[in-house]
Design an enzyme around this catalytic site. Structure first.
Site, PDB file in Angstrom:
ATOM      1  CD  GLN A  15       7.410  22.028  54.943  1.00  0.00           C
ATOM      2  OE1 GLN A  15       7.536  22.200  53.447  1.00  0.00           O
ATOM      3  NE2 GLN A  15       6.795  20.758  55.289  1.00  0.00           N
ATOM      4  N   GLY A  51       1.097  27.183  48.172  1.00  0.00           N
ATOM      5  CA  GLY A  51       1.468  26.174  48.879  1.00  0.00           C
ATOM      6  C   GLY A  51       2.746  25.854  48.623  1.00  0.00           C
ATOM      7  CG  HIS A  52       4.494  22.820  51.150  1.00  0.00           C
ATOM      8  ND1 HIS A  52       5.003  21.825  52.144  1.00  0.00           N
ATOM      9  CD2 HIS A  52       3.427  22.158  50.980  1.00  0.00           C
ATOM     10  CE1 HIS A  52       4.065  20.784  52.412  1.00  0.00           C
ATOM     11  NE2 HIS A  52       3.039  21.194  51.722  1.00  0.00           N
ATOM     12  CG  ASN A  53       7.755  20.995  47.382  1.00  0.00           C
ATOM     13  OD1 ASN A  53       7.484  21.236  48.591  1.00  0.00           O
ATOM     14  ND2 ASN A  53       8.832  21.132  46.520  1.00  0.00           N
TER      15      ASN A  53
END
Lengths: 346, 346, 346
Positions: B200, B241-243
């Site tokens: 990540q 969360g990611h993105n």
């Protein structure tokens, strides 16, 4: 947490029946989980199978046990559960031994009131100006006590706790690691398309014997105070909103949430992941089951389920009706068939 | 937070009607919650009963109040709500007074860019190499600013906040205690029975005027960035969360969750404990009510309930139908009786 | 995270097709999110439109791309996805470069066992007495490692992590910021109207290759241990109760909760916001979907939905029946009409 076999014999007042081979005991465990450095106990006949297979270094046993595990040292005592409980207390006392003193790697502002011979402040802790810390209280490593915070006696703030400015903590309060007391309440006013912050100038008041779990958050009041009543125990990852008034001796289980300005009576239980909307009242001794969501006032003394939370009986009835839907559908189909037979043309 | 009665008179431009006995005022509270060191106000006739029973040290009152509580000092002003609001602002300004300076018990790496005369870094804070801190920004006790993080002007990072390496924070951003910005996104690939981590390497970008609540978490992108748009306000214990791409001026209330790669438009509201699965789009001005769970794209401008989240009207209709089941069941039973009368043999 | 165009050419083994104007590359991004300092890649024809409009400084392209974006430098490689993956690894390696050493602003107690030439302890970290830290392990800023904690090799504890006394951490374990390992289990006994704490003297054992997300909490056992098995990955804001036994290679997604003494098999997936009550067993390879709540034992190898969690097929059938209620109601109404025609007097 280290004991010799002799020390355990002394501690339990028991009789060494078989010495085994362990020399150092470092832990406590149930029979099935015990490892080669653990002490365990046979408290109930139903664990006899686990007893015979245990890997424990030492087992406290009742009189007249016919068989024995292969390796463990055995100490006979009148009541193994009681004797084990005493050992747990011994370990706890030792572990929690309170050593007063301000560690040189702690930072305590000049005008904090406390008795350095009665308080323990660990390395990396920060206590800001105007704070007061009562006798017997421990401030853990990395914990932050904000400006003008007042903390009572015999409290424990574990590592990395945050108590923000002005909050008041009673006596014998336990704050677990990472919890945040006194963060801003969540309040905004939409002005010209932007959320303008409503100032949150109140405090949080935790009464005596309150416990707040790891990484839980209790927001400060808009003004006045967010209150957690005496003896209430809050689990991990719980959110308590601004101006909430939680009664005495409540239980708030992990990941539940209490929204702003909601009042809980005494002895209320909020099970895991349950929630209350804001500005409602929950009566004394009410129980919200797991994931229940109170959307309006609830009377005390009842058990509530579902969303919106209703008395458990009603929710269970509703669920039972849904479960009977296949039968109902079959019934309707069958009636339709008969009706068509009676009245083929319609 | 200490004022004398005279100072309050001056601050409010009011007239002291009765001096009472309090000498020092230390708090603000509503009439029913006020204690002997608090100032309160009678903003509305409906609180008249609370007014007569208040324990407040001082009450701001409108002209021509006929009766009075037993003890409180009384200050007459034209508009008590407004005058009280001004006092709140005064306290806030005083409380938030920004005193620049790097405390000797803070650790700031050598190559951090900032103006020490314009920045406040508290004891126990850590700022790692390559970071930039804008003027007017305060880094609270125990807060950690990672390598190469860029923080804009007039931000507040409260105690024990973590901002991990490379993240970018705009101007006037508030990060509440314990929140984590830039933790790794949750991504694994199952290879030979083991979850292998997907690196990540992206960042989190918080635009201007964003506020992130206590103990909330915003994951860094796989690559690229997780974005929280200008003016968006995130409450406590929220997971992003990611993105994820969150629009401008959204509200994300306590314990809600936004999964990876989901896009929220502007002015979206996610109520308490609501959630979105990953990789979906929620339109501008959509509202997810408490505990609603968006399982697919949702158009903007509507209110959604339930799981899967559907327009509120539909969900309420479905609930109403379930509530009518007992009646339906009785109806079917009655029809069955009639049908049997008509056709006893079948 | 800084590279020149030449370095990227070298790193990817590609051919510079067009130099563009960027001199310094600082980030990685997808084509649509890329900014003027980012490198991106055209890995799939379906992103061709994004490619032509990208603002990326550099794009890795496959051979024979007919058109080009206006500004970007272009590097031709055989397999852009693969080449980009290599760059990601390069950045990760650089970012995670392990520099051993105990920072002077860290506090490590006297009798901690570790090799200072093999361990990295950051400023503001606290390691208490009796702890052991394995080679290759990094303790982040503000992280707290309690008394007698044992941490294996090649672990990463990010900023502001707390590991409480006595817990055991395997090798290659990652603890994200703000997580708490070893907080007290939530257990009380009601005695004379007060909740008396049940001492929690066990530990938490995290096996090799476990990852715990930001602000998650894992409670210590009453006695014995709370266990997270090898290779299990826990997301953010997850609660794991005392004496829970989580198997190997499980996934516990954000905001889920596992109550005390519950046993999860291997390869169990708990999706976001799902939960398990205490003292139950979930079989290997079981999947709880988002918000599902296991209220009793569940067999392995199946997908479960709803509350109480039931096999997905059953829950979907039940939902389908509720969706058919309007039709059923219309049918009953129509039958009633016919029945009344047949039997007008009844």
């Amino acid at each position: 947490m280290k004991l010799t076999l002799d020390e355990i014999v002394t501690l339990t007042g028991g009789t060494l029946v078989r010495p085994g081979s362990a020399t150092l005991i470092t832990g406590l465990a149930s029979l099935d989980e015990a490892c080669a450095e653990d002490v365990s106990f046979l408290g109930n006949e139903k664990y006899y199978k686990e007893f015979l297979q245990t890997a424990a270094a030492v087992v406290l046993i009742p009189p007249d046990v016919p068989e024995q595990p292969a390796e463990s040292a055995l100490i006979e005592v009148a009541n193994p559960s009681l004797a084990f409980g005493e050992m747990v207390k011994h370990f706890v006392k030792k572990r929690q031994a309170f050593t007063p003193g301000v560690h040189p790697a702690a930072h305590v502002a000049d005008n904090v009131t406390f008795d350095p011979s009665q308080v323990c402040i660990k390395p990396g802790a920060v206590v800001e100006s105007g704070a007061h810390i009562g006798a017997g209280t421990e401030i853990g490593p990395g914990a932050v006590v904000g400006t003008d915070v007042r903390i009572g006696e015999d409290c424990t703030l574990y590592a990395n706790v945050t108590v923000r400015e002005g909050c008041i903590i009673g006596n014998r309060v336990t704050l677990h690691s990472g919890c945040v007391i006194g963060s801003d309440g969540y309040g905004y006013e939409l002005v010209d398309g932007r959320h303008q912050k409503i100032d949150q100038v109140g405090i949080v008041l935790l009464e005596d014997d309150v416990e707040i779990g790891a990484n839980s958050t209790v927001d400060r009041a808009r003004f006045g105070k967010t209150l957690i009543g005496e003896g209430t125990k809050v689990d991990n990852l719980v959110q308590i909103g601004h101006n909430a008034q939680v009664g005495k001796h409540c239980l708030a289980v992990a990941q539940c949430g209490i929204s702003g300005s909601t009042h809980l009576g005494d002895y209320v239980t909020m099970a895991a992941k349950s929630g209350c909307v804001g500005h409602i009242k929950i009566g004394d001794h009410a129980v919200l089951t797991a994931k229940a969501a109170a959307m309006g006032d609830l009377e005390g003394g009842q058990v509530y389920m579902g969303m919106p939370a209703r008395p458990m009986r009603e929710t269970l009835k509703s669920k039972a009706r849904i479960a009977r839907l296949p039968k109902l559908m079959a019934e309707v189909k069958e009636m339709r068939r008969k009706l068509d037979q009676l009245n083929p043309a319609s």
